[in-house]
Design a protein around this motif. Structure first.
Motif, short mmCIF file in Angstrom:
data_model
loop_
_atom_site.label_atom_id
_atom_site.label_comp_id
_atom_site.label_asym_id
_atom_site.label_seq_id
_atom_site.Cartn_x
_atom_site.Cartn_y
_atom_site.Cartn_z
N PHE A 97 94.87 9.55 -48.36
CA PHE A 97 95.71 10.36 -49.23
C PHE A 97 95.15 11.77 -49.39
N GLU A 98 93.83 11.90 -49.43
CA GLU A 98 93.20 13.18 -49.73
C GLU A 98 93.44 14.24 -48.66
N ASN A 99 93.73 13.82 -47.45
CA ASN A 99 93.82 14.76 -46.33
C ASN A 99 95.09 14.53 -45.52
N TYR A 114 103.04 21.33 -45.21
CA TYR A 114 104.21 20.93 -46.01
C TYR A 114 103.81 20.40 -47.38
N PHE A 115 102.53 20.09 -47.55
CA PHE A 115 102.10 19.39 -48.77
C PHE A 115 101.11 20.24 -49.56
N ASP A 116 101.61 20.88 -50.65
CA ASP A 116 100.70 21.53 -51.58
C ASP A 116 100.25 20.49 -52.61
N ASP A 117 99.54 20.95 -53.63
CA ASP A 117 98.98 20.01 -54.61
C ASP A 117 100.08 19.19 -55.29
N LEU A 118 101.19 19.85 -55.66
CA LEU A 118 102.28 19.13 -56.33
C LEU A 118 102.93 18.13 -55.38
N SER A 119 103.14 18.54 -54.13
CA SER A 119 103.74 17.62 -53.15
C SER A 119 102.87 16.40 -52.93
N PRO A 142 102.08 7.64 -44.62
CA PRO A 142 103.17 8.05 -45.51
C PRO A 142 103.53 9.53 -45.40
N TYR A 143 102.56 10.38 -45.13
CA TYR A 143 102.87 11.82 -45.00
C TYR A 143 103.78 12.08 -43.79
N THR A 144 103.43 11.54 -42.63
CA THR A 144 104.24 11.80 -41.44
C THR A 144 105.56 11.03 -41.50
N ARG A 145 105.56 9.89 -42.18
CA ARG A 145 106.80 9.11 -42.28
C ARG A 145 107.86 9.84 -43.10
N ILE A 146 107.48 10.39 -44.26
CA ILE A 146 108.46 11.08 -45.10
C ILE A 146 108.91 12.39 -44.44
N LEU A 147 108.00 13.05 -43.73
CA LEU A 147 108.38 14.25 -42.98
C LEU A 147 109.40 13.91 -41.89
N SER A 148 109.15 12.84 -41.17
CA SER A 148 110.06 12.41 -40.11
C SER A 148 111.43 12.07 -40.68
N SER A 149 111.46 11.42 -41.83
CA SER A 149 112.73 11.10 -42.48
C SER A 149 113.51 12.36 -42.82
N GLN A 195 111.51 25.63 -43.79
CA GLN A 195 111.29 24.17 -43.70
C GLN A 195 110.40 23.66 -44.83
N ILE A 196 109.37 24.41 -45.15
CA ILE A 196 108.40 23.94 -46.14
C ILE A 196 109.05 23.87 -47.52
N ALA A 197 109.75 24.93 -47.92
CA ALA A 197 110.40 24.93 -49.24
C ALA A 197 111.46 23.83 -49.33
N SER A 198 112.25 23.67 -48.27
CA SER A 198 113.31 22.66 -48.30
C SER A 198 112.73 21.25 -48.33
N PHE A 199 111.67 21.03 -47.56
CA PHE A 199 111.06 19.70 -47.56
C PHE A 199 110.53 19.35 -48.94
N ARG A 200 109.87 20.30 -49.59
CA ARG A 200 109.30 20.01 -50.92
C ARG A 200 110.40 19.70 -51.93
N ARG A 201 111.54 20.34 -51.78
CA ARG A 201 112.66 20.02 -52.67
C ARG A 201 113.23 18.64 -52.35
N PHE A 202 113.27 18.31 -51.06
CA PHE A 202 113.70 16.96 -50.67
C PHE A 202 112.77 15.90 -51.27
N LEU A 203 111.48 16.22 -51.30
CA LEU A 203 110.50 15.28 -51.85
C LEU A 203 110.79 14.98 -53.32
N LEU A 204 111.21 16.00 -54.06
CA LEU A 204 111.63 15.77 -55.46
C LEU A 204 112.80 14.80 -55.52
N PHE A 205 113.77 14.99 -54.63
CA PHE A 205 114.92 14.10 -54.57
C PHE A 205 114.49 12.67 -54.25
#
Length: 272
Positions: free
Chosen positions: A249-251, A225-230, A81-88, A130-140
């Motif tokens: 999920f942990e890593n 790309y993934f901090d604790d909130l992400s 799931p981590y690499t899939r959402i990044l790829s999207s 990229q990191i800031a924008s991706f995390r905002r996309f994750l909220l969306f």
């Protein structure tokens, strides 16, 4: 409901439930070749002949009969799931699509306005965080999946379990679910279980990665790309994917599965 996203060879040798961003272009081309002895010239998603697809009216009764009878070998393929959402994000949000336009027209301007993301300018080639924008996309992505706003969730980032479940809920059953991360091994297990008109040598199959080159290159390791909130958001969206398909999920840096997929568990948990 029927069987959306389901493809089958015309010879009815095998049924595949498409899961977006999980090697579906390559799998579709392998199926096409196994029946026709040649690859489809173009994006396999655009093919309207040479194989059965649920999106083609004439194919629907054939697919429905075959899947419900459970007489045809049926499989799907999943991804971390981590690499899939990044790829999207890099393909669909930052990238320019095959038609030379942005994905889904006004989607990117909406994200820029409402979520403050950047995508590298009009051509996707400019520098941006990229990191800031991706995390905002994750909220969306979470907002679309949790509350279905500001729009319905997109197939490229909705949970894999949702895609996989439609076939089960409507009376089908999987013989095999394998991982993108072990693609050759998994695809070979499918080819070994079915009869094909034209043998497929996986080592000679081109990689039909339609998203490659669409968007900017990922500049950082996955885990950056993934901090604790992400990670919390990812788990909220994809907890069933991590659980059923045995991902860590942990890593976020570990893209490989941590155990074997239990098909009985998948059918039991996704069949209600």
């Amino acid at each position: 409901m029927g069987f959306p996203g389901t493809w089958m060879t015309q010879s009815e040798s095998v049924v595949y439930r498409v899961v977006p961003k999980c090697a579906c272009s390559t799998i579709g081309q392998i199926m096409y070749f196994s029946d026709n002895g040649t690859y489809f010239d173009g994006d396999i998603h655009d093919a309207t002949g040479g194989m059965h697809k649920w999106s083609l009216d004439a194919s629907q009764p054939v697919i429905e009969r075959s899947v419900r009878a459970r007489e045809t070998y049926t499989f799907t393929c999943v991804r971390n799931p981590y690499t899939r959402i990044l790829s999207s994000f890099f393909d669909k949000i930052c990238g320019i699509q095959r038609n030379g336009k942005r994905y889904r027209g006004n989607l990117v301007p909406l994200l820029i306005q409402k979520y403050g993301i950047e995508v590298g300018g009009d051509d996707g080639k400019g520098e941006f965080d990229q990191i800031a924008s991706f995390r905002r996309f994750l909220l969306f992505a979470r907002d679309t999946i949790r509350w279905r706003r500001p729009m319905e969730p997109d197939i490229h980032w909705s949970a894999m379990a949702g895609h996989v479940s439609t076939l089960i809920v409507n009376g089908g059953r999987y013989d095999n679910i394998f991982w993108t991360e072990k693609f050759d091994q998994g695809m070979q297990s499918v080819l070994d279980a079915i009869e094909v008109k034209h043998p497929v040598e996986l080592k000679k199959v081109p990689r039909f990665n339609e998203s490659e080159g669409h968007g900017p290159k990922r500049l950082h390791p996955v885990e950056d790309y993934f901090d604790d909130l992400s990670m919390h958001l990812v788990y909220e969206i994809y907890h069933r994917d991590f659980d059923l398909f045995k991902y860590d999920f942990e890593n976020p840096s570990n893209k490989m599965p941590t155990g074997e997929i239990d098909l009985d568990e998948v059918h039991a948990k996704l069949g209600d």
